[in-house]
Design a protein around this motif. Structure first.
Motif, PDB file in Angstrom:
ATOM      1  N   SER A 161     -13.750  10.710   2.695  1.00 13.44           N
ATOM      2  CA  SER A 161     -12.719  11.330   1.864  1.00 13.44           C
ATOM      3  C   SER A 161     -11.383  11.373   2.596  1.00 13.44           C
ATOM      4  O   SER A 161     -10.513  12.189   2.280  1.00 13.44           O
ATOM      5  CB  SER A 161     -13.157  12.747   1.472  1.00 13.44           C
ATOM      6  OG  SER A 161     -14.342  12.722   0.702  1.00 13.44           O
ATOM      7  N   VAL A 162     -11.221  10.490   3.553  1.00 16.01           N
ATOM      8  CA  VAL A 162      -9.977  10.423   4.324  1.00 16.01           C
ATOM      9  C   VAL A 162      -8.806  10.174   3.376  1.00 16.01           C
ATOM     10  O   VAL A 162      -8.890   9.313   2.496  1.00 16.01           O
ATOM     11  CB  VAL A 162     -10.059   9.288   5.362  1.00 16.01           C
ATOM     12  CG1 VAL A 162      -8.736   9.113   6.083  1.00 16.01           C
ATOM     13  CG2 VAL A 162     -11.165   9.568   6.361  1.00 16.01           C
ATOM     14  N   PRO A 163      -7.704  10.934   3.489  1.00 17.01           N
ATOM     15  CA  PRO A 163      -6.534  10.714   2.622  1.00 17.01           C
ATOM     16  C   PRO A 163      -6.034   9.276   2.697  1.00 17.01           C
ATOM     17  O   PRO A 163      -6.155   8.612   3.737  1.00 17.01           O
ATOM     18  CB  PRO A 163      -5.496  11.698   3.187  1.00 17.01           C
ATOM     19  CG  PRO A 163      -6.310  12.767   3.839  1.00 17.01           C
ATOM     20  CD  PRO A 163      -7.503  12.064   4.409  1.00 17.01           C
ATOM     21  N   LEU A 164      -5.455   8.798   1.612  1.00 14.11           N
ATOM     22  CA  LEU A 164      -5.009   7.410   1.549  1.00 14.11           C
ATOM     23  C   LEU A 164      -4.002   7.086   2.645  1.00 14.11           C
ATOM     24  O   LEU A 164      -4.007   5.974   3.197  1.00 14.11           O
ATOM     25  CB  LEU A 164      -4.397   7.118   0.175  1.00 14.11           C
ATOM     26  CG  LEU A 164      -5.353   7.168  -1.018  1.00 14.11           C
ATOM     27  CD1 LEU A 164      -4.612   6.790  -2.289  1.00 14.11           C
ATOM     28  CD2 LEU A 164      -6.541   6.252  -0.797  1.00 14.11           C
ATOM     29  N   ALA A 165      -3.129   8.028   2.966  1.00 15.86           N
ATOM     30  CA  ALA A 165      -2.143   7.784   4.015  1.00 15.86           C
ATOM     31  C   ALA A 165      -2.832   7.529   5.353  1.00 15.86           C
ATOM     32  O   ALA A 165      -2.403   6.672   6.141  1.00 15.86           O
ATOM     33  CB  ALA A 165      -1.191   8.962   4.132  1.00 15.86           C
TER      34      ALA A 165
ATOM     35  N   GLY B 184      -3.983  -0.202   9.908  1.00 15.14           N
ATOM     36  CA  GLY B 184      -2.870  -0.871  10.559  1.00 15.14           C
ATOM     37  C   GLY B 184      -1.655  -1.125   9.699  1.00 15.14           C
ATOM     38  O   GLY B 184      -0.841  -1.991  10.030  1.00 15.14           O
ATOM     39  N   PHE B 185      -1.481  -0.350   8.609  1.00 15.00           N
ATOM     40  CA  PHE B 185      -0.315  -0.522   7.750  1.00 15.00           C
ATOM     41  C   PHE B 185       0.776   0.478   8.120  1.00 15.00           C
ATOM     42  O   PHE B 185       0.487   1.596   8.546  1.00 15.00           O
ATOM     43  CB  PHE B 185      -0.707  -0.358   6.283  1.00 15.00           C
ATOM     44  CG  PHE B 185      -1.549  -1.494   5.772  1.00 15.00           C
ATOM     45  CD1 PHE B 185      -0.961  -2.630   5.250  1.00 15.00           C
ATOM     46  CD2 PHE B 185      -2.933  -1.432   5.842  1.00 15.00           C
ATOM     47  CE1 PHE B 185      -1.734  -3.689   4.796  1.00 15.00           C
ATOM     48  CE2 PHE B 185      -3.715  -2.480   5.391  1.00 15.00           C
ATOM     49  CZ  PHE B 185      -3.113  -3.615   4.868  1.00 15.00           C
ATOM     50  N   TYR B 186       2.014   0.051   7.921  1.00 13.40           N
ATOM     51  CA  TYR B 186       3.157   0.863   8.322  1.00 13.40           C
ATOM     52  C   TYR B 186       3.218   2.172   7.552  1.00 13.40           C
ATOM     53  O   TYR B 186       3.506   3.227   8.102  1.00 13.40           O
ATOM     54  CB  TYR B 186       4.451   0.072   8.121  1.00 13.40           C
ATOM     55  CG  TYR B 186       5.702   0.843   8.452  1.00 13.40           C
ATOM     56  CD1 TYR B 186       6.534   1.333   7.451  1.00 13.40           C
ATOM     57  CD2 TYR B 186       6.048   1.094   9.781  1.00 13.40           C
ATOM     58  CE1 TYR B 186       7.684   2.041   7.752  1.00 13.40           C
ATOM     59  CE2 TYR B 186       7.192   1.804  10.093  1.00 13.40           C
ATOM     60  CZ  TYR B 186       8.012   2.280   9.076  1.00 13.40           C
ATOM     61  OH  TYR B 186       9.140   2.988   9.366  1.00 13.40           O
ATOM     62  N   ASP B 187       2.966   2.102   6.235  1.00 13.80           N
ATOM     63  CA  ASP B 187       2.986   3.305   5.419  1.00 13.80           C
ATOM     64  C   ASP B 187       2.070   3.101   4.210  1.00 13.80           C
ATOM     65  O   ASP B 187       1.541   2.003   3.978  1.00 13.80           O
ATOM     66  CB  ASP B 187       4.402   3.671   4.966  1.00 13.80           C
ATOM     67  CG  ASP B 187       5.096   2.521   4.234  1.00 13.80           C
ATOM     68  OD1 ASP B 187       4.400   1.629   3.710  1.00 13.80           O
ATOM     69  OD2 ASP B 187       6.337   2.524   4.180  1.00 13.80           O
ATOM     70  N   GLN B 188       1.878   4.155   3.438  1.00 17.05           N
ATOM     71  CA  GLN B 188       0.972   4.081   2.298  1.00 17.05           C
ATOM     72  C   GLN B 188       1.444   3.102   1.218  1.00 17.05           C
ATOM     73  O   GLN B 188       0.619   2.369   0.670  1.00 17.05           O
ATOM     74  CB  GLN B 188       0.764   5.471   1.699  1.00 17.05           C
ATOM     75  CG  GLN B 188      -0.289   5.494   0.590  1.00 17.05           C
ATOM     76  CD  GLN B 188      -0.569   6.905   0.095  1.00 17.05           C
ATOM     77  OE1 GLN B 188      -0.443   7.875   0.830  1.00 17.05           O
ATOM     78  NE2 GLN B 188      -0.981   7.012  -1.160  1.00 17.05           N
TER      79      GLN B 188
ATOM     80  N   THR C 296      -0.822   0.095  -0.212  1.00 17.46           N
ATOM     81  CA  THR C 296      -1.205   0.015  -1.623  1.00 17.46           C
ATOM     82  C   THR C 296      -0.857  -1.345  -2.214  1.00 17.46           C
ATOM     83  O   THR C 296      -1.661  -1.954  -2.924  1.00 17.46           O
ATOM     84  CB  THR C 296      -0.526   1.132  -2.429  1.00 17.46           C
ATOM     85  OG1 THR C 296      -0.966   2.403  -1.933  1.00 17.46           O
ATOM     86  CG2 THR C 296      -0.866   1.022  -3.911  1.00 17.46           C
ATOM     87  N   ARG C 297       0.342  -1.844  -1.910  1.00 13.79           N
ATOM     88  CA  ARG C 297       0.758  -3.145  -2.436  1.00 13.79           C
ATOM     89  C   ARG C 297      -0.161  -4.263  -1.938  1.00 13.79           C
ATOM     90  O   ARG C 297      -0.605  -5.124  -2.711  1.00 13.79           O
ATOM     91  CB  ARG C 297       2.206  -3.441  -2.037  1.00 13.79           C
ATOM     92  CG  ARG C 297       3.250  -2.618  -2.770  1.00 13.79           C
ATOM     93  CD  ARG C 297       4.642  -3.201  -2.535  1.00 13.79           C
ATOM     94  NE  ARG C 297       5.009  -3.218  -1.124  1.00 13.79           N
ATOM     95  CZ  ARG C 297       5.607  -2.211  -0.495  1.00 13.79           C
ATOM     96  NH1 ARG C 297       5.909  -1.089  -1.162  1.00 13.79           N
ATOM     97  NH2 ARG C 297       5.928  -2.304   0.779  1.00 13.79           N
ATOM     98  N   THR C 298      -0.440  -4.259  -0.644  1.00 14.38           N
ATOM     99  CA  THR C 298      -1.251  -5.320  -0.063  1.00 14.38           C
ATOM    100  C   THR C 298      -2.694  -5.238  -0.556  1.00 14.38           C
ATOM    101  O   THR C 298      -3.302  -6.250  -0.914  1.00 14.38           O
ATOM    102  CB  THR C 298      -1.239  -5.242   1.471  1.00 14.38           C
ATOM    103  OG1 THR C 298       0.108  -5.331   1.930  1.00 14.38           O
ATOM    104  CG2 THR C 298      -2.061  -6.362   2.087  1.00 14.38           C
ATOM    105  N   PHE C 299      -3.244  -4.040  -0.584  1.00 13.58           N
ATOM    106  CA  PHE C 299      -4.628  -3.852  -1.025  1.00 13.58           C
ATOM    107  C   PHE C 299      -4.781  -4.301  -2.478  1.00 13.58           C
ATOM    108  O   PHE C 299      -5.746  -4.996  -2.826  1.00 13.58           O
ATOM    109  CB  PHE C 299      -5.028  -2.385  -0.878  1.00 13.58           C
ATOM    110  CG  PHE C 299      -6.504  -2.132  -1.045  1.00 13.58           C
ATOM    111  CD1 PHE C 299      -7.347  -2.141   0.052  1.00 13.58           C
ATOM    112  CD2 PHE C 299      -7.053  -1.880  -2.297  1.00 13.58           C
ATOM    113  CE1 PHE C 299      -8.711  -1.915  -0.089  1.00 13.58           C
ATOM    114  CE2 PHE C 299      -8.406  -1.649  -2.453  1.00 13.58           C
ATOM    115  CZ  PHE C 299      -9.243  -1.664  -1.340  1.00 13.58           C
TER     116      PHE C 299
END
Length: 256
Positions: free
Chosen positions: A214-218, A225-229, A233-236
């Motif tokens: 249940s780890v927060p998306l951020a 290894g993503f710079y920000d959420q 989200t875009r890459t995923f």
């Protein structure tokens, strides 16, 4: 992939089938270079695809369903599979990227990367596992190259676990080869560029965190290894066809 003709009436098999997403099961039958199977808590095969059947002593899925590894494979393989299954069951953790040499009955052996994930019912009880084994001999890679690239994949996964995203230069250093040579070897084994391989492993790590915690998306974004959420989200979404939140929601619905 229709429901298995034999063995599905057993309570253990029924519990496993109820925990599986039908769309995922159907998709497994479309893969030509991936062995897929699902085993119940008793260690019996409940679902397999045709690629899996081709690596056993049997000729049809009907002959495989309800049997255990010891009934289908040579003793060394069967013992290894059962040991892996027990590790997944007792630790309740996935087994990922296990390099295996699997012999085709009457044919040549082939290198596979195997991953196994535990499955639970709505009450959290262990009901079995699913396993996928990716055929690495997609081109003309020799055994030494396949083993070296499998080790490299494991090293990348270790770096991601520590919060480090390796560059292509880092991969070349790990592999002990020039970037151009590394590119050829990675493409030969995985069908991806080194940069694409790292990205796929990052998304794999994110998908695991989304479905197993249940780890927060951020925090998932950071762990992958993503710079920000937003960039995560875009890459995923681009690579999987759905946002991280919808991916997590669907996974939870499938397991409920």
């Amino acid at each position: 992939m229709s429901n298995p003709p034999n063995g599905a009436a057993r309570p253990e098999a029924r519990a496993l089938l109820d925990a599986l997403h039908p769309a995922m099961v159907a998709l497994m039958d479309e893969l030509s270079g991936v062995m897929f199977c699902a085993k119940d808590a008793d260690g019996r095969y409940v679902l397999v695809n045709q690629v899996f059947v081709g690596r056993t002593r049997e000729r049809s899925r009907r002959d495989v369903i309800g049997k255990r590894a010891v009934d289908l494979f040579v003793p060394e393989l069967a013992e290894r599979y059962e040991s892996q299954d027990e590790l997944v069951r007792t630790t309740d953790k996935p087994l990922r990227g296990e390099l295996e040499l699997i012999r085709h009955v009457g044919g040549a052996p082939g290198w596979f990367l195997t991953s196994k994930l535990p499955l639970h019912d709505a009450d959290g009880k262990y009901v079995g596992l699913v396993s996928v084994s990716q055929d690495l001999r997609s081109g003309d890679a020799d055994d030494a190259t396949i083993q070296a690239m499998a080790r490299l994949r494991g090293q990348v996964e270790d770096l991601l676990e520590r919060g480090e995203v390796p560059s292509v230069a880092d991969l070349a250093a790990l592999a002990g080869s020039a970037p151009a040579s590394l590119d050829r070897r990675v493409r030969r084994v995985f069908g991806l560029s080194p940069r694409q391989l790292v990205l796929r492993l990052r998304v794999d790590r994110a998908a695991h965190l989304l479905t197993s915690s249940s780890v927060p998306l951020a925090d998932v974004a950071t762990a992958a290894g993503f710079y920000d959420q937003p960039s995560f989200t875009r890459t995923f979404a681009r690579l999987t066809g759905e946002t991280p939140s919808s991916f997590r929601s669907r996974s939870r619905r499938a397991g409920s």
